[in-house]
Motif scaffolding. Structure first.
Motif, PDB file in Angstrom:
ATOM      1  N   SER A  39      10.127   3.233   8.816  1.00 31.99           N
ATOM      2  CA  SER A  39       8.778   3.799   8.713  1.00 31.99           C
ATOM      3  C   SER A  39       7.973   3.525   9.975  1.00 31.99           C
ATOM      4  O   SER A  39       7.286   4.407  10.492  1.00 31.99           O
TER       5      SER A  39
ATOM      6  N   ASN B  56      -1.202   7.849   7.274  1.00 35.83           N
ATOM      7  CA  ASN B  56       0.200   7.513   7.554  1.00 35.83           C
ATOM      8  C   ASN B  56       0.487   6.045   7.298  1.00 35.83           C
ATOM      9  O   ASN B  56       1.573   5.686   6.823  1.00 35.83           O
TER      10      ASN B  56
ATOM     11  N   SER C  46       1.231   5.170   3.730  1.00 41.67           N
ATOM     12  CA  SER C  46       2.578   5.470   3.212  1.00 41.67           C
ATOM     13  C   SER C  46       3.642   4.836   4.105  1.00 41.67           C
ATOM     14  O   SER C  46       4.719   5.394   4.303  1.00 41.67           O
TER      15      SER C  46
ATOM     16  N   GLY D 242       6.821   4.346   2.479  1.00 40.70           N
ATOM     17  CA  GLY D 242       7.288   5.542   1.789  1.00 40.70           C
ATOM     18  C   GLY D 242       8.153   6.390   2.705  1.00 40.70           C
ATOM     19  O   GLY D 242       7.718   7.426   3.206  1.00 40.70           O
TER      20      GLY D 242
ATOM     21  N   GLU E  73      13.521   3.587  -1.731  1.00 44.95           N
ATOM     22  CA  GLU E  73      13.672   4.805  -2.527  1.00 44.95           C
ATOM     23  C   GLU E  73      15.118   5.034  -2.964  1.00 44.95           C
ATOM     24  O   GLU E  73      15.374   5.389  -4.116  1.00 44.95           O
TER      25      GLU E  73
ATOM     26  N   THR F 141       4.490   1.100  -4.335  1.00 42.18           N
ATOM     27  CA  THR F 141       3.201   1.802  -4.334  1.00 42.18           C
ATOM     28  C   THR F 141       2.041   0.848  -4.092  1.00 42.18           C
ATOM     29  O   THR F 141       1.108   1.166  -3.345  1.00 42.18           O
TER      30      THR F 141
ATOM     31  N   ASN G 135       1.844  -0.153  -0.427  1.00 45.71           N
ATOM     32  CA  ASN G 135       1.261   0.939   0.356  1.00 45.71           C
ATOM     33  C   ASN G 135      -0.251   1.027   0.153  1.00 45.71           C
ATOM     34  O   ASN G 135      -1.005   1.274   1.095  1.00 45.71           O
TER      35      ASN G 135
END
Length: 320
Positions: free
Chosen positions: A99, A245, A248, A251, A273, A297, A300
């Motif tokens: 990320s 950004n 997340s 994510g 994930e 979550t 984040n």
């Protein structure tokens, strides 16, 4: 006869009534716009908020015969189990590195592309270049991964043939963990950088043309115009998108990572994930996978709040 002063409760009631009347009047006046927004609102409600009812599985022992709310309450046991597992730090490191790599490399490039587009004066040429830059965004993720596999195949791929042509041994790039992050990020930049530049192009469209004319009169070069006119106008948009950004940051996504995975690059490609999918769907540990997803979550969300607070203190731009 003098009227008595209103009680605080009466004042509050009058204010609420006035606000309600204003809201209803606004809806009556712009009801066509509200009807246009209604389908999007319903979709968000059904697919983003209604599923939140299932988050309680993270705190319960899921039993299919007793439904979502019928399982035994176990509190934070699944969160503790995940944080104490031997894969916790590996998953967090892989997710964060991919990320962060994507953010560092992928975020500035759309800004650069937008600045380049803004310097093209010929309208037809500009539209053609923009169309070429936007097109990869509409290619399916499956197709993009298929292209990567074809190009990077050591035996039949274009890169493998080039290596053989210059007398080098073909390299199995997807089989070497040290190349995985770069392949993932750079292919993602190729696919989405042009499309992501649209919002910056729109921000530059709002720049007053008189500023450019005044800069030309003062003898400013194109580079000086970019530094002193374009970039300052992009700063608020850059800050807002950077906050989003950062919110997340963990994510990474599922589809592309999962399709690019193999047994050789798994040590660096296993992220939260893909792990949730394997634990929840393949291993049928529904409650455990829900807890991991909720943990992701919440991290984040905390990052979003922190970055927004920093942006608010250091500049006048923030989400709230």
């Amino acid at each position: 006869m003098l009227s008595r002063p209103l009680e605080p409760k009466e004042k509050l009631s009058i204010q609420r009534k006035s606000r309600k009347e204003q809201l209803l009047g606004h809806i009556r006046l712009y009801y066509q716009l509200y009807l246009m927004v209604l389908p999007a609102f319903i979709i968000i409600l059904l697919f983003n908020y209604v599923p939140m009812y299932g988050l309680q599985l993270a705190f319960r022992e899921f039993d299919p015969t007793r439904g979502i709310t019928g399982g035994e309450f176990v509190g934070l046991d699944y969160f503790r189990r995940f944080m104490e597992s031997h894969q916790f730090w590996t998953l967090m490191r892989n997710t964060f590195l991919i990320s962060f790599y994507s953010l560092i490399v992928g975020f500035p490039i759309p800004i650069f592309i937008a600045l380049m587009f803004n310097q093209i004066r010929h309208a037809r040429r500009k539209r053609m270049i923009q169309t070429v830059a936007y097109m990869p965004h509409f290619i399916s993720v499956i197709v993009v991964v298929g292209m990567i596999l074809i190009f990077l195949s050591p035996s039949t791929g274009i890169i493998g043939h080039l290596f053989s042509w210059v007398g080098l041994e073909p390299v199995n790039f997807l089989g070497k963990p040290e190349y995985f992050r770069s392949i993932y990020v750079l292919s993602d930049v190729w696919q989405h950088a042009g499309w992501n530049s649209i919002i910056f192009v729109a921000a530059l469209a709002g720049v007053n043309p008189q500023l450019y004319e005044a800069a030309k009169v003062d003898g400013a070069s194109r580079l000086q115009q970019i530094i002193h006119i374009d970039i300052p106008h992009l700063v608020p948009t850059i800050i807002i998108l950077l906050i989003l950004n950062a919110g997340s940051l963990l994510g990474v996504g599922f589809e592309k990572i999962f399709l690019m995975q193999n047994s050789m690059n798994l040590p660096v490609s296993e992220v939260l994930e893909t792990y949730v999918y394997k634990i929840g769907i393949l291993s049928n540990q529904i409650s455990y996978s829900t807890a991991i997803g909720l943990f992701n979550t919440m991290i984040n969300f905390i990052i979003l709040i922190v970055v927004n607070r920093i942006a608010k203190k250091t500049s006048e731009t923030s989400l709230w």
